[in-house]
Scaffold this motif. Structure first.
Motif, PDB file in Angstrom:
ATOM      1  N   MET A 151       0.820  -1.194   0.000  1.00  0.00           N
ATOM      2  CA  MET A 151       0.000   0.000   0.000  1.00  0.00           C
ATOM      3  C   MET A 151       0.865   1.259   0.000  1.00  0.00           C
ATOM      4  O   MET A 151       0.507   2.249  -0.602  1.00  0.00           O
ATOM      5  N   SER A 152       2.009   1.199   0.692  1.00  0.00           N
ATOM      6  CA  SER A 152       2.905   2.345   0.751  1.00  0.00           C
ATOM      7  C   SER A 152       3.427   2.696  -0.642  1.00  0.00           C
ATOM      8  O   SER A 152       3.512   3.878  -0.990  1.00  0.00           O
ATOM      9  N   LEU A 153       3.768   1.703  -1.421  1.00  0.00           N
ATOM     10  CA  LEU A 153       4.239   1.943  -2.784  1.00  0.00           C
ATOM     11  C   LEU A 153       3.158   2.610  -3.616  1.00  0.00           C
ATOM     12  O   LEU A 153       3.417   3.558  -4.361  1.00  0.00           O
ATOM     13  N   PHE A 154       1.928   2.137  -3.479  1.00  0.00           N
ATOM     14  CA  PHE A 154       0.803   2.716  -4.220  1.00  0.00           C
ATOM     15  C   PHE A 154       0.621   4.192  -3.863  1.00  0.00           C
ATOM     16  O   PHE A 154       0.438   5.042  -4.738  1.00  0.00           O
ATOM     17  N   ILE A 155       0.689   4.508  -2.583  1.00  0.00           N
ATOM     18  CA  ILE A 155       0.508   5.895  -2.138  1.00  0.00           C
ATOM     19  C   ILE A 155       1.634   6.775  -2.669  1.00  0.00           C
ATOM     20  O   ILE A 155       1.399   7.902  -3.117  1.00  0.00           O
ATOM     21  N   ARG A 156       2.860   6.264  -2.639  1.00  0.00           N
ATOM     22  CA  ARG A 156       3.984   7.045  -3.174  1.00  0.00           C
ATOM     23  C   ARG A 156       3.821   7.283  -4.669  1.00  0.00           C
ATOM     24  O   ARG A 156       4.135   8.366  -5.171  1.00  0.00           O
ATOM     25  N   ILE A 157       3.321   6.291  -5.402  1.00  0.00           N
ATOM     26  CA  ILE A 157       3.090   6.447  -6.843  1.00  0.00           C
ATOM     27  C   ILE A 157       2.010   7.498  -7.090  1.00  0.00           C
ATOM     28  O   ILE A 157       2.144   8.351  -7.976  1.00  0.00           O
ATOM     29  N   VAL A 158       0.940   7.463  -6.292  1.00  0.00           N
ATOM     30  CA  VAL A 158      -0.137   8.462  -6.443  1.00  0.00           C
ATOM     31  C   VAL A 158       0.399   9.866  -6.189  1.00  0.00           C
ATOM     32  O   VAL A 158       0.103  10.803  -6.948  1.00  0.00           O
ATOM     33  N   PHE A 159       1.207  10.039  -5.139  1.00  0.00           N
ATOM     34  CA  PHE A 159       1.786  11.353  -4.869  1.00  0.00           C
ATOM     35  C   PHE A 159       2.723  11.782  -5.990  1.00  0.00           C
ATOM     36  O   PHE A 159       2.763  12.963  -6.357  1.00  0.00           O
ATOM     37  N   ALA A 160       3.483  10.864  -6.550  1.00  0.00           N
ATOM     38  CA  ALA A 160       4.389  11.202  -7.648  1.00  0.00           C
ATOM     39  C   ALA A 160       3.595  11.636  -8.884  1.00  0.00           C
ATOM     40  O   ALA A 160       3.957  12.620  -9.546  1.00  0.00           O
ATOM     41  N   ILE A 161       2.517  10.933  -9.185  1.00  0.00           N
ATOM     42  CA  ILE A 161       1.681  11.301 -10.334  1.00  0.00           C
ATOM     43  C   ILE A 161       1.031  12.666 -10.096  1.00  0.00           C
ATOM     44  O   ILE A 161       0.997  13.521 -10.996  1.00  0.00           O
ATOM     45  N   ALA A 162       0.531  12.880  -8.884  1.00  0.00           N
ATOM     46  CA  ALA A 162      -0.091  14.171  -8.558  1.00  0.00           C
ATOM     47  C   ALA A 162       0.932  15.302  -8.657  1.00  0.00           C
ATOM     48  O   ALA A 162       0.623  16.383  -9.177  1.00  0.00           O
ATOM     49  N   ALA A 163       2.146  15.057  -8.186  1.00  0.00           N
ATOM     50  CA  ALA A 163       3.192  16.084  -8.257  1.00  0.00           C
ATOM     51  C   ALA A 163       3.545  16.392  -9.702  1.00  0.00           C
ATOM     52  O   ALA A 163       3.722  17.561 -10.070  1.00  0.00           O
ATOM     53  N   CYS A 164       3.632  15.365 -10.532  1.00  0.00           N
ATOM     54  CA  CYS A 164       3.918  15.592 -11.961  1.00  0.00           C
ATOM     55  C   CYS A 164       2.789  16.369 -12.628  1.00  0.00           C
ATOM     56  O   CYS A 164       3.041  17.266 -13.449  1.00  0.00           O
TER      57      CYS A 164
END
Length: 170
Positions: free
Chosen positions: A1-14
Motif C-alpha cells: 500500500m505504501s508503494l501505491f501511495i507514493r506512486i499516487v503522490f508522484a503522479i499528482a506532483a507531476c
C-alpha cells in the motif's frame, strides 16, 4: 500500500508541475496577445499575468513538497520534528501565495471598484489567521517535543546487542 501511495503522490506532483508549466507559458502569451491586439494591455493583463505566475509558483512548490516529503521510500517513520518542518514548508508556501494573491486582488479592486476591496481584505485576514495558526502550531509542537523528548531512532534500536535488549526489557 505504501508503494501505491507514493506512486499516487508522484503522479499528482507531476500533474501539478505540468499545470504550473502551462501557466508559466500562458502568462507571457497573454501579454503578447493583448499587446499585439492593442486591447487594454498593461494594467489589466499584467495584473492577471502576476496572478497566473503566483499560482504557478505555488503549484511548483507544492509539487516539490510532494517529491521531497511524500514520494521517497523510507520516509514512513519520521520524527515529529521532521513532520513539523515539512508541514511548515508546505503551509508557508500556501501563506505566501495567499498574501501575493491578496496583493494583486487589492490592486485590481482598488482600480475597478473600491467597494469590493473588502474581499481582498478578507483574503489578507485569512492569510494572517493561517500565519498565526502556523506559529501556534510551531510553538505547541516544539514545546511538546521538549517535554516528551526526541523519538527513539529505529537504527539505534537495531544496533543494540541482544544482551542490551534483554536489559531494556526488564
Amino acid at each position: 500500500m505504501s508503494l501505491f501511495i507514493r506512486i499516487v503522490f508522484a503522479i499528482a506532483a507531476c500533474a501539478l508541475m505540468a499545470v504550473a508549466a502551462a501557466l508559466l507559458v500562458y502568462a507571457p502569451y497573454v501579454v503578447l496577445r493583448d499587446s499585439l491586439a492593442g486591447t487594454a494591455v498593461l494594467h489589466e493583463s499584467l495584473l492577471g499575468v502576476v496572478g497566473y505566475l503566483i499560482v504557478a509558483i505555488a503549484l511548483f512548490d507544492v509539487a516539490k513538497y510532494f517529491f521531497e516529503e511524500e514520494v521517497p521510500a523510507g520516509r514512513e517513520r519520521r520524527s515529529a520534528g521532521d513532520a513539523r518542518r515539512g508541514l511548515t514548508k508546505f503551509i508557508s508556501t500556501i501563506i505566501i501565495a495567499i498574501f501575493l494573491e491578496a496583493l494583486v486582488l487589492i490592486f485590481e479592486t482598488a482600480r475597478d471598484d473600491v467597494t469590493e476591496v473588502k474581499y481582498a481584505a478578507l483574503l489578507v485576514l485569512a492569510g494572517c489567521v493561517t500565519l498565526v495558526s502556523l506559529g501556534l502550531f510551531q510553538r505547541l509542537s516544539a514545546s511538546v517535543e521538549q517535554t516528551v523528548g526526541p523519538e527513539p531512532d529505529t537504527k539505534d534500536e537495531e544496533k543494540q546487542s541482544p544482551k542490551d535488549a534483554g536489559r531494556l526489557a526488564s
